[in-house]
Scaffold this active site. Structure first.
Site, short mmCIF file in Angstrom:
data_model
loop_
_atom_site.label_atom_id
_atom_site.label_comp_id
_atom_site.label_asym_id
_atom_site.label_seq_id
_atom_site.Cartn_x
_atom_site.Cartn_y
_atom_site.Cartn_z
N GLY A 299 0.75 -1.25 0.00
CA GLY A 299 0.00 0.00 0.00
C GLY A 299 0.78 1.29 0.00
N GLU B 42 4.08 -6.87 1.75
CA GLU B 42 3.98 -7.19 0.31
C GLU B 42 3.63 -5.96 -0.53
OE1 GLU B 42 1.15 -10.48 0.31
OE2 GLU B 42 -0.44 -9.16 0.97
N PRO B 43 4.58 -5.05 -0.71
CA PRO B 43 4.35 -3.88 -1.54
C PRO B 43 4.34 -4.24 -3.03
CG PRO B 43 6.63 -3.90 -0.78
CD PRO B 43 5.94 -5.07 -0.13
N ARG C 225 -5.56 4.03 -15.60
CA ARG C 225 -5.72 4.71 -14.32
C ARG C 225 -6.35 6.09 -14.40
NH1 ARG C 225 -2.01 5.88 -11.42
NH2 ARG C 225 -3.02 5.48 -9.43
N TYR D 194 -9.52 5.99 -12.17
CA TYR D 194 -9.35 6.59 -10.83
C TYR D 194 -9.14 8.10 -10.86
CZ TYR D 194 -7.65 1.80 -9.66
OH TYR D 194 -7.48 0.46 -9.49
N CYS E 47 -11.74 5.42 -28.39
CA CYS E 47 -13.03 6.01 -28.70
C CYS E 47 -13.88 6.21 -27.45
CB CYS E 47 -13.76 5.13 -29.71
SG CYS E 47 -12.81 4.99 -31.22
N GLU E 48 -13.40 7.04 -26.55
CA GLU E 48 -14.11 7.41 -25.33
C GLU E 48 -13.70 8.85 -25.03
OE1 GLU E 48 -16.01 5.37 -23.32
OE2 GLU E 48 -15.64 3.62 -24.60
#
Ligand code: PLP
Length: 440
Positions: free
Chosen positions: A251, A293-294, A333, A337, A364-365
């Site tokens: 994280g 666990e990165p 991303r 996000y 196409c967005e």
């Protein structure tokens, strides 16, 4: 200072020809040699953050570094992380198979996920995956059956929901109470009773939690340790169960733009180890092995993406758009996000940033915008854009939307460029298509 606090790969410089250079390689030359879009990965930067983590956690003797491979899972990346002494966190058959083929010691692999299939658990048992982090009651019973059919004992952790809220994007919070991941604290005893009394083919080693991603707070890690150690002590007292492992997930955040100020590996290690020692003393328990666990913080900074700038559009009295030859299919991303990125023009990094532009993708967005309102030098068609911090969750989330071929990836180090992922071909794109006989 640790490597995750750098916006750009550590070896980045402007070379004698006036171009951006990473790992001793000229980015414009690589764009010409391999075509764009192109993912670049700097080996020195990866090894540097690995060293930051190992040095930062040295003060706790029983530490095990793992790499959350979902951030970027390829055989070459697995080989580098294995060489650095890391284990691996995997979440699918595809990741298990990739690290296995990458030559990883499977006893150092942890299998995570909230809905692992029968086939995946079977593969994990077959390949000797070291730990399976069991997420829910259904999986406990399923894994017990799978282990029984292999005549083996499955070594497990219990994934718990610590009920901690971290301040990150809603989609990447995972440890809060209303999360789809893990056992609620109120259900742990029930799970432990089942394991001790009923599921003979499961052996419980410890607890696992993961509180979210792109985290900038440090105290949240001590809160997490408080909860995990308290649970270990409680389970010892209630069941006489000596659990000797805690896995605290990953994280740690990275620096996507100048405004991002992630803490260093040293800052979080300090909080984590202080909290561990305090709690071990408080509850009088044996010090457990610590697994961390990165994913993102290991691989993000090492990666950049090169694009060729093409068409442009000036909206009357509005924005100036410049389009690149990639976008949401190679970097989901920003559209997923609202993630922000920084970039420079690789063939004129030192020119004055005289324009404010918006970098649009080619898909196409309307939402396919890579970077909003970035200051760059005057752009000409054919310029090479270098977007920073794309090592994590870019290739791993890439798609073939619009039937575009996924880009190649190049590992750079000491002036050497190695192709580690081939660019897809047009034949790759249709390779899974089948035309039924009656339509021919
Ligand atoms: C995603 C994930 C990680 C890695 O998270 P990063 O933010 O990339 O460090 C670690 N552990 C688990 C269980 C995860 O799901």
């Amino acid at each position: 200072m640790s490597t995750n606090q750098s916006l750009k790969p550590l070896t980045l410089q402007t070379n004698a020809g006036g171009n951006l250079q990473i790992g001793g390689c000229d980015m414009v030359e690589l764009a010409n040699k391999y075509n764009t879009p192109l993912y670049i990965l700097d080996e020195y930067t990866i090894r540097s953050i690995c060293n930051d983590y190992k040095t930062a956690f040295k003060a706790y003797p029983k530490v095990n570094m793992m790499y959350a491979s979902k951030a970027l899972c390829t055989q070459a990346v697995s080989a580098i992380l294995a060489d650095e002494g890391f284990g691996f966190d995997v979440v699918s058959a595809g990741e298990i198979y990739t690290v296995y083929k990458g030559g990883v010691d499977m006893s150092k692999v942890v299998f995570n996920g909230n809905n692992k299939s029968f086939e995946e658990l079977n593969l994990a048992m077959q390949y000797g995956v070291g730990r399976i982090s069991v997420d829910n009651f259904f999986e406990l019973s399923l894994l017990n059956e799978v282990a029984k059919s292999h005549n083996k004992i499955a070594d497990i952790l219990l994934r718990i929901t610590p009920g901690i809220e971290c301040h990150t994007h809603e989609y990447i919070q995972t440890g809060h109470l209303d999360s789809k991941f893990g056992f609620d604290l109120t259900r742990i005893d029930e799970a432990v009773e089942l394991i001790l009394e009923q599921y003979r083919n499961l052996k419980l080693h410890g607890l696992h939690a993961h509180i979210g991603s792109q985290i900038f707070e440090t105290t949240i890690y001590s809160d997490e340790i408080d909860i995990l150690i308290k649970e270990l002590a409680r389970l010892d007292e209630k069941f006489g169960l000596k659990l000797d492992e805690i896995n605290i997930g990953g994280g740690l955040g990275v620096k996507y733009t100048e405004n991002d100020m992630p803490p260093s590996t040293y800052d979080i290690a300090d909080k984590i180890i202080t909290s561990l020692n305090k709690n071990i003393q408080k509850y009088g328990i044996e010090a457990p092995a610590l697994f961390i666990e990165p994913g993102r913080s290991i691989i993000s900074t090492a990666g950049v993406t090169l694009y060729t700038l093409g068409s442009s559009k000036q909206v009357p009295h509005g924005k100036k758009y410049h389009a690149v030859d990639g976008g949401m299919a190679d970097n989901a991303r920003p559209s997923m996000y609202q993630a922000e990125y920084s970039a420079q023009i690789a063939n004129k990094p030192d020119a004055e940033n005289s324009c404010e532009v918006t970098i649009a993708g080619r898909f196409c967005e309307s939402g396919d915008i890579l970077i909003k309102n970035i200051k760059l030098p005057e752009i000409e068609e054919g310029d090479i854009l270098c977007v920073y911090n794309t090592g994590a969750y870019n290739y791993s989330m890439a798609s073939n939307y619009n039937r575009v071929q996924k880009p190649a990836m190049i590992l750079v180090n000491n002036g050497q460029d190695d192709l580690i992922i081939k660019r897809e071909t047009l034949d790759d794109i249709i390779s899974h298509d089948i035309i039924p006989q009656r339509l021919k």
